[in-house]
Scaffold this motif. Sequence first.
Motif, PDB file in Angstrom:
ATOM      1  N   ASN A  36     -30.346   4.346 -43.315  1.00 29.30           N
ATOM      2  CA  ASN A  36     -31.195   5.537 -43.218  1.00 29.30           C
ATOM      3  C   ASN A  36     -30.481   6.684 -42.520  1.00 29.30           C
ATOM      4  OD1 ASN A  36     -33.088   3.863 -44.283  1.00 29.30           O
ATOM      5  ND2 ASN A  36     -34.454   3.851 -42.516  1.00 29.30           N
ATOM      6  N   MET A  85     -40.106   4.958 -41.111  1.00 33.11           N
ATOM      7  CA  MET A  85     -39.854   4.789 -42.533  1.00 33.11           C
ATOM      8  C   MET A  85     -39.685   3.305 -42.816  1.00 33.11           C
ATOM      9  SD  MET A  85     -36.700   6.139 -44.889  1.00 33.11           S
ATOM     10  CE  MET A  85     -36.624   5.668 -46.614  1.00 33.11           C
ATOM     11  N   PHE A 123     -43.191   6.877 -45.314  1.00 35.24           N
ATOM     12  CA  PHE A 123     -42.355   7.817 -44.577  1.00 35.24           C
ATOM     13  C   PHE A 123     -43.316   8.680 -43.771  1.00 35.24           C
ATOM     14  CE2 PHE A 123     -39.134  10.529 -43.295  1.00 35.24           C
ATOM     15  CZ  PHE A 123     -37.924  10.323 -43.943  1.00 35.24           C
TER      16      PHE A 123
END
Length: 356
Positions: A335, A296, A259
């Motif tokens: 996400n 990510m 991330f």
Amino acid sequence: MSLTVVVFDGGDKKRVRDFLALPKRIYSAGELTQSPADELALLNGTHALSRYFTVTPILVYRGDRAVSRVAVTLYPNDSTAYVGFFESENDSEAAALLFQTAGEIAAKNGCVKLTGPVDCSFWIKYRLKTNRFGSPYTGEPYNKEYYANLWYENGFEVIKRYSSNHYKIVENDDGCEKYAARLAEKLNEGYTIKCPDDGTFDKTLREVYSLLIELYSDFPVYKRITEEEFCQMYDYLRHILNYSMVKMAYFEGTPVGFFISVPNFGNRIYGRLDPLKMLRILMEKRKPRSYVMLYMGVDQNHRGLGKALAEAVREELKMQRVPSVGALIREGNCNKDYMDQLRDFEYEYVLLEKTI
């Protein structure tokens, strides 16, 4: 005044100068996200990725004034041509001539589609912004508000949609119980989540490559590059990262997730970095006023780790008490719902295509 279209190459110094100068006329100082050095390297064929494609730049002049530009990128064995570095005055006639010429070049080289905006490569920049114009955040594909109409008027249609979530300051833990539980669960299972530092940056960059080169392979306009090329492209991150907001996940010593966030420098990291600009960047890096969460990825064999990484990032944001942007999420990607309770608005983007 009449229009003239010019197709040229990187050896035509006057046309190159006009190509590089056009964005500076169109944008205010606070909006400009151009990197002239990178554009010049791409036009000259000296960029780290230049071996993968050929670039044909086009300019449209009204009288002796350059008013529209684009670059057509061709890849071997690809029936799609990619059009990028599009910049234009709000001139429908000039844009029509520009896109017509791009289509003719593509068709002459056996292509059947134009896709854009794509600045040569997935790894450089792509997508068109369609709402919330003003000050760009770091890493945002930014353009003028009227650009979308110029593309639509010339037969381009949306093939993919993206959004960026703007998150307000984390004030409490309301609504985060399942994410906190998932983080605790993954740590109990033996996962470790670490922040890199200056000493581990190079190792971390290679670990990220090993993950995303496969995880991102189904993205539109994706083309594979080597580890060395990836490291060369993203080495600049070492100078702008605040490592507290970079999280690497490991299981039994193997990297399985990442991330990556950067401080939101606005457009200050683009163009020439003079001493004053560098000082401002360093100050922002040490104490960011907001973050942009750019990348990510989680190994598909480690389900649930994405929520754990998101929670580790949320906890960091809570400690630092700053807002953030979750950048450039594909429509339909799970996400998009991370930290949903903190989202207060969205930026929107599209990728466009035209059959020729």
